[in-house]
Design an enzyme around this catalytic site. Structure first.
Site, short mmCIF file in Angstrom:
data_model
loop_
_atom_site.label_atom_id
_atom_site.label_comp_id
_atom_site.label_asym_id
_atom_site.label_seq_id
_atom_site.Cartn_x
_atom_site.Cartn_y
_atom_site.Cartn_z
N GLU A 22 18.22 61.22 29.55
CA GLU A 22 17.00 60.57 30.14
C GLU A 22 16.20 61.33 30.85
O GLU A 22 16.49 62.49 31.52
CB GLU A 22 17.57 59.48 31.44
CG GLU A 22 16.61 58.67 32.20
CD GLU A 22 17.21 57.77 33.38
OE1 GLU A 22 16.54 57.19 33.78
OE2 GLU A 22 18.16 58.15 33.62
N LYS A 73 12.56 51.37 28.78
CA LYS A 73 13.50 50.69 29.78
C LYS A 73 13.02 49.32 30.46
O LYS A 73 11.71 49.06 31.12
CB LYS A 73 13.73 51.65 31.11
CG LYS A 73 14.97 50.91 31.93
CD LYS A 73 15.49 52.10 33.02
CE LYS A 73 16.67 51.70 33.67
NZ LYS A 73 17.07 52.78 34.78
N CYS A 77 20.27 54.22 31.41
CA CYS A 77 20.88 54.58 32.67
C CYS A 77 21.76 53.04 32.97
O CYS A 77 22.39 52.60 32.39
CB CYS A 77 20.04 55.14 33.56
SG CYS A 77 20.84 55.60 35.14
#
Length: 512
Positions: A267, A335, A387
């Protein structure tokens, strides 16, 4: 008699609730003592027997505070290290979060004692599991949700893991509450019948773990490499460190080109806006394509919206073999589920000026769409999650496609140092592989970087806090689990049936 008298005191029950809640933390990684989940839930149910609703709510709150106070104390590491506030304020914020989450367990216990006050089979085996499902849903949904420390995850290596590919982790939560309630009833009433039923219910799912819901595709086995850069969080967003960070990742990647079909960076491995790194990205893309490899990496992207303002995204892009890289390429993932205060700040205009904690680097992200197409790299189809998103089972399932070869999650758990947080995060990622019967590739900045098999097993991993590359062969799978087909709908139907039956039977009992 002395013990019986002591246990009737509300203060003693509140203290025991705190201890039973804290015991529940042992069920999760890195401890992995899965029976602790049953003991903890037994304590919650037993301590609320023969209590008034407000007393039960207080017991449920204390139990939750014990669980969350011990189980998510890793939040303190992030706040204390990067929050820039005095120690007492840091502690207060962690206590506040634990107290907020405990409201849901308090709600569960209070409503349970209000609607089903008698210590009966109806209460522990029918009402409690249905009500627990509802309150856990609320905890995972209200204010964007925080579904951390769901006890179903404790079974990733336990006897109930075979239930996950059929009905998902929440069904394991449901069954654990039912079994724990029956055991508590057997203990308090000194009756062997609830014990027998609990043992049978617990044993029934065990053979399911031997069902293989997938078909391996050995002819499509590839070599995968994941680069763990181990960049300290204190330096990660330092502009002066950008060039050094790019060198670290490139130098680790160059020897892998032409050998590994898929190379993965974690990430925001590239700690700059994508538009600023076009020369680097295009040069790297050309080198990868020349050697027949593909790279997947985290990066930050900023796009001008219709209001002539920039939306910033936590993004995954692909480079290498296939179509040449382009800034306009649709082969990207933005995301969707952002972490409050970490990636966006509620009441931003009010909170940001108050303290550095509310003004962390890269804490003004925009959301990507809830449903996004899979990433395609070197002919490999990847269902991606960044994540925190990997803990959202229903969202990962909604983005999953029948032609998905692998699940992919990239993360940066450097925020939480050497705490138990990254291990809990890793445990939840393993459950996604088990639910959907696909290998999961997990690339992180400083651990835990690993390859998870389609049955949730760890196939390969490298140590935390090391600058290493994990290289291994991974075989994709095909096939759909029942959970992949239906999601949580069967469980919600079961919850509705249990809830309806519990209310109906309770009304009948009151009329007698």
């Amino acid at each position: 008699m002395a013990f019986a008298s002591l246990i009737e005191r509300q203060r003693i029950r509140l203290l025991l609730a705190l201890l039973f809640g804290a015991c529940g933390t042992l069920a999760f990684s890195p401890y992995d003592v899965w029976p602790a989940a049953i003991i903890s839930l037994m304590g919650l149910q037993a301590l609320t027997f023969n209590r008034r609703p407000l007393q039960s709510a207080a017991i449920g709150f204390c139990w939750g505070f014990g669980l969350f106070g011990s189980g998510i104390n890793w939040v303190y590491v992030s706040i204390a290290t990067f929050g820039g506030m005095p120690g007492p304020v840091n502690i207060f914020l962690v206590v506040l979060l634990a107290a907020y989450l405990s409201l849901y367990t308090g709600l569960f216990a209070g409503v349970l004692s209000r609607l089903w006050p008698k210590t009966t089979w109806l209460r522990v085996a029918i009402a409690a599991p249905a009500l627990w499902q509802v309150t856990e849903f609320l905890r995972g949904w209200v204010l964007t949700g925080f579904p951390w420390l769901q006890f179903g995850y404790s079974q990733i290596d336990g006897p109930l893991k075979g239930l996950a590919p059929i009905m998902g982790v929440e069904a394991i939560n449901f069954l654990l509450m039912m079994v724990s309630g029956l055991l508590a009833l057997a203990l308090v009433k000194r009756n062997w019948r609830p014990l027998v039923v609990a043992v049978v219910l617990f044993a029934l799912p065990f053979p399911l773990r031997y069902i293989q819901w997938f078909t391996p595709q050995p002819e499509k086995t590839i070599q995968v490499s994941m680069v763990q850069g181990d960049i300290p969080q204190s330096l990660k967003w330092d502009e002066g460190q950008l060039l050094n960070t790019l060198k670290i990742y490139y130098n680790a990647t160059a020897p892998l080109m032409g050998k590994s079909s898929l190379i993965i960076w974690p990430e925001s491995a590239i700690t700059d806006l994508e538009i600023n790194q076009q020369p680097f990205l295009k040069a790297l893309d050309g080198e990868l394509r020349d050697k027949g490899s593909s790279l997947v990496t985290g990066i930050v992207d900023a796009r001008l919206n219709k209001q002539n303002r920039y939306d910033t995204y936590n993004t995954i892009i692909t480079l290498g073999k296939g179509a040449p890289y382009s800034y306009e390429s649709a082969d990207r993932y933005n995301k969707n589920h952002l972490v409050p205060f970490g990636e966006f700040v509620p009441l931003e205009s009010i909170l940001r000026p108050l303290a550095p904690f509310f003004d962390l680097p890269m804490s003004s992200f925009s959301r990507g769409p809830y449903i996004q197409p899979p990433l395609s790299a070197n002919g490999i189809e990847l269902t991606a999650a960044i994540c925190y998103e990997i803990i959202l089972g229903e969202q990962v399932r909604d983005n999953f496609r029948p032609d998905t070869d692998y699940l992919l999650t990239i993360s940066n758990d450097a925020w939480f140092g050497k705490s138990i947080g990254p291990w809990q995060h890793f445990q939840m990622a393993r459950m996604r592989a088990l639910e959907l019967a696909r290998p999961l590739l997990r690339s992180t900045n400083n651990g835990i970087t690993a390859v998870i098999g389609p049955q949730g097993e760890i196939q390969a991993m490298i140590p935390q806090f090391t600058r290493e590359v994990l290289t291994t062969n991974v075989t994709p799978t095909t096939g759909l689990t029942p959970y992949a087909r239906t999601g949580n709908w069967p469980l919600w139907v079961l919850t509705a049936l249990f809830g309806f039956a519990a209310v109906l039977m309770s009304l009948r009992q009151r009329r007698k």
